[in-house]
Design an enzyme around this catalytic site. Structure first.
Site, mmCIF file in Angstrom:
data_model
loop_
_atom_site.group_PDB
_atom_site.id
_atom_site.type_symbol
_atom_site.label_atom_id
_atom_site.label_comp_id
_atom_site.label_asym_id
_atom_site.label_seq_id
_atom_site.Cartn_x
_atom_site.Cartn_y
_atom_site.Cartn_z
ATOM 1 N N SER A 90 -59.272 -13.108 31.107
ATOM 2 C CA SER A 90 -59.534 -13.164 32.542
ATOM 3 C C SER A 90 -58.295 -12.999 33.408
ATOM 4 O O SER A 90 -58.401 -12.977 34.638
ATOM 5 C CB SER A 90 -60.214 -14.498 32.892
ATOM 6 O OG SER A 90 -61.526 -14.524 32.390
ATOM 7 N N GLU B 208 0.788 -1.229 0.000
ATOM 8 C CA GLU B 208 0.000 0.000 0.000
ATOM 9 C C GLU B 208 0.824 1.287 0.000
ATOM 10 O O GLU B 208 0.462 2.263 -0.653
ATOM 11 C CB GLU B 208 -0.938 -0.001 1.220
ATOM 12 C CG GLU B 208 -1.994 -1.085 1.195
ATOM 13 C CD GLU B 208 -2.993 -0.911 0.056
ATOM 14 O OE1 GLU B 208 -3.173 0.224 -0.425
ATOM 15 O OE2 GLU B 208 -3.580 -1.918 -0.363
#
Length: 773
Positions: free
Chosen positions: A379, A96
């Site tokens: 319920s 690089e």
């Protein structure tokens, strides 16, 4: 004379040309500088936060064990510069930026060569970016090739090298680089491709990783193995060319096959890195909700928060979470893709969220979390709107007797029990364990009359069940109208009973530790919700649910003391008519139960109606499935130690029942006049009407046991004759498969009254006043 004059003219012309060129170049330089300054002015802000890598969030369980990580689309593990082997440094530099440690932010020597190449071959044909420039591009800019972006890149690169050393910039580069397949950073790439630490990589593997980021998808070894091998060879050549390895080392590494140590991955595995731990997805969804609600993270993007390297310490019990999600996923009961189950488990004492399942095969972001979504609760609301408030305010004993009726009229609206029968005088304990509707309604009315119309809503609010209005009606008391809450809310509410009356809001997160070791604590609501005698007496009654003739009989766990309440919800009448659903069809089925250690809620139902209503209801047998899931999971996670709920000093036993100490209760409630505030009975708009009659179904309209316990509420209009929707009648005898045949529970009801069956026997033909028009 003439010749000399000509020479002077030539010199003058040359000087003019030179001066002109100088002025031209000066002008161009000034213009270039002004343009550079303009672009630099428009450059993104040099923000140090942007230089930080997106790091995963680590999730820890209650024992501080790491259970999973949130990559948020970027799988990344950070490496420090001192941990980078020289072999890797040499490979990256040779590939690089070989002169990285020699030049400044820009390599002008390399740039000159690139300029000539770009002039001859076109802009962008060759790059000259240094490692510093690549860090800047990945932190602040895009990959767009333009003069503006290049100018901004140069300016920000100089800023970067002023603030950080070369080693620090090199470390940033290694952690920011993309390696295909959602992998970022060289350390993560080494583990992903070769399952090795950086110092364990061979020279060939190192060279491949150093060369991969240039065109990551093209050089991906899974997709293009030949291209990957060629890229490896190129990097080795560059390392030798720049004197970083010998020719012999180059040739030896070039002859090595990268596939030797490559981790084999299928296409599905490569695409679903974020789904490695699906059993935690529901819990992670709750974590995200709590993060959003914490004031420390207010105004911040969730993606940014969860990629900042947080460590989140939770209350998750790994074994319980695994058990719950596995059992939810693998139950062989689902009729279609719309049928679902959701559940929450909290610590009874602390409210800590132990486990949660948002649905079968739940995927975060993709699916709604059905454990935090609201559903009609049936319920299961009765202890909070009827029985809890009446003990809290009126100090009824668990043996307080209530006159049950086959039909109870509240200003033209008729309510019934699930079996349409009267059970005579029943104790409050018997009424709740069998989930009778009429005693629950009368108790609800008694609370409103004696303690105030808003007393039931206040009691519910204290345990985290907030109604929009405190003016509740009879259908609310039976789980219809506005009685809609999430399994997570219901688990927290019921835990209050098992915790001596203290309500603790369910909470997943204990603390969050940032990357900078800052600790963020999380607060949650905790308060005294009721008297300890109320909590214990309700708990004692709910333990009866697992006794003979109770709605959860057969789901008890030997050695584990449990209290619970079941619930059932129905569709609106128009849905029954439209799809011709059977009378015993239910939409929502619940159980919420608790031990001294854990509280678990289970909801089962449908997210939407399938085409033509096919398989979009829960039949009589399937209505017991929530109880099966409850029993299975609680058996797997609970210590079978016989621990029981501790009776407080404020409670005493009298004649086999419990009462508030010093307050004997021998009253018998035979009738209750409707409160004037209940003149209008809300029905959640679940009604269907024609020119002959109007039928209103309270949601839900029935309750346990194993068949649908749904009452029919009818309201006559212009016709004097009452017409009700037919239901499936039940036999009055108990089936021997689930209930004792001869032993009767201890109640004060008349000897001629038989307890309701928990299973359907034969289907009776509806009477003349029960036919559908």
């Amino acid at each position: 004379m003439t010749r000399k004059k000509k020479k002077r003219n030539i010199k003058k012309i040359i000087l003019q040309i030179v001066a002109g060129l100088f002025l031209l170049f000066a002008s161009l330089f000034i213009c270039a500088m002004l343009l550079f300054l303009y672009y630099a002015y428009k450059a993104p802000k040099f923000d140090e936060a942007a230089l930080r890598d997106q790091l995963p969030t680590k999730i820890y369980d209650k024992d501080d064990n790491l259970v999973t990580e949130l990559q948020m689309g970027q799988k990344r593990e950070r490496v420090k510069f001192k941990e980078v082997p020289d072999q890797l440094k040499n490979a990256v530099l040779a590939t690089e930026d070989n002169r990285f440690y020699e030049h400044g932010a820009i390599d002008f020597k390399r740039l000159t060569g690139a300029v000539f190449s770009n002039v001859s071959s076109g802009f962008g044909s060759q790059g000259a970016s240094t490692i510093t420039q690549q860090v800047v591009k990945r932190s602040f800019l895009t990959d767009k090739k333009s003069l503006e972006r290049k100018a901004q890149e140069a300016y920000l690169s100089y800023r970067l090298e002023q603030e950080y050393s070369k080693d620090e910039i090199f470390e940033m580069y290694l952690n920011k680089i993309y390696y295909s397949d959602g992998i970022y950073g060289v350390k993560t790439a080494a583990r992903y491709y070769f399952n090795k630490d950086l110092n364990q990589l061979t020279l060939a593997e190192t060279a491949y990783l150093a060369g991969l980021p240039q065109v990551p998808n093209t050089y991906n070894i899974y997709d293009n193995p030949e291209a990957a091998e060629k890229r490896k060879d190129t990097v080795l050549y560059l390392m030798n060319r720049h004197g970083r390895i010998t020719k012999a080392e180059m040739e030896e590494a070039q002859n090595q096959d990268l596939s030797t140590n490559l981790v084999q991955r299928t296409a599905a595995q490569r695409q679903n890195l974020e789904q490695n731990d699906p059993k935690y997805a529901s819990y992670i969804n709750v974590i995200k909700q709590e993060i959003r609600n914490n004031k420390e993270f207010e105004g911040k993007d969730l993606q940014d928060i969860l990629t900042s390297g947080l460590s989140i310490y939770t209350n998750m019990d790994n074994n319980a979470q695994t058990s719950l999600q596995n059992n939810t996923d693998n139950m062989n009961i689902y009729k279609n893709k719309y049928q679902q189950a959701a559940s929450s488990i909290v610590d009874t004492k602390t409210g800590a969220l132990i486990a949660i399942s948002g649905g079968r095969n739940y995927k975060d972001v993709v699916d709604r979390n059905l454990a935090t979504d609201i559903h009609p609760v049936g319920s299961t609301i009765k202890p909070f709107l009827s029985y809890g408030p009446v003990i809290e305010n009126e100090q009824w004993s668990t043996g307080h007797r209530i006159q049950d009726e086959a039909e109870y009229d509240i200003h033209g609206i008729k309510f019934r029990n699930y079996d349409k029968q009267s059970h005579g005088l029943v104790t409050m304990r018997d009424a709740i364990r069998r989930s009778l509707n009429i005693p629950a309604l009368k108790t609800f009315q008694a609370v409103q009359q004696e303690a105030g119309n808003d007393a039931p809503a206040k009691f519910a609010k204290n345990v985290g069940l907030n109604y929009k209005s405190s003016d509740l009606g009879p259908s609310d008391a039976l789980g219809g109208s506005s009685s809609e809450f999430s399994p997570l809310q219901m688990a927290s509410a019921y835990a209050s009973f098992g915790n001596g009356g203290t309500y603790n809001e369910a909470h997943a997160i204990r603390k969050v530790v940032t990357q900078d070791n800052e600790t963020i604590n999380f607060e949650y609501n905790s308060r005294k919700a009721m008297e300890d005698y109320t909590a214990y007496m309700v708990t004692d009654m709910l333990k009866g649910t697992f006794e003979p003739y109770g709605t959860a009989y057969g789901s008890q766990i030997p050695g584990l003391n449990l209290a619970a309440k079941t619930g059932t919800g129905t569709y609106g009448d128009e849905t029954y008519i439209k799809y011709n659903l059977p009378e015993n069809a239910a939409k929502d089925v619940w159980i919420v139960g608790y031990s001294p250690r854990y509280t678990m809620s289970v909801w089962m139902g449908f997210t939407q109606m399938a085409q033509y209503g096919e398989n979009s209801f829960v039949g009589p047998v399937e209505q017991s499935l929530p109880k099966e899931l409850f029993r299975q999971v609680m058996s797997e996670i609970s210590p079978i130690d016989g621990a029981d709920f501790e009776m407080p000093d404020s409670v005493e036993r009298s004649g086999g029942f419990l009462q508030v100490k010093g307050n004997p209760d021998n009253n018998i409630t035979t009738s209750i006049k409707p409160n004037s505030n209940n003149e209008t009975v809300r029905d959640d708009s679940r009604a269907v009407s024609n020119n002959r009659y109007k039928v209103i179904r309270s949601q839900p309209t029935t309750e346990e046991p194993a068949t649908t316990e749904r009452k029919t509420i009818e309201k006559p209009t212009t016709e004097a004759k009452t017409v009700e929707k037919p239901t499936t009648e039940r036999a009055t005898t108990e089936p021997t498969t689930t209930q004792p045949a001869t032993t009767q529970p201890t109640t004060t009801q008349p000897a001629t009254t038989q307890p309701a069956s928990t299973q359907p026997a034969t289907t009776q033909s509806p009477s003349s006043n029960s036919t559908r028009p």
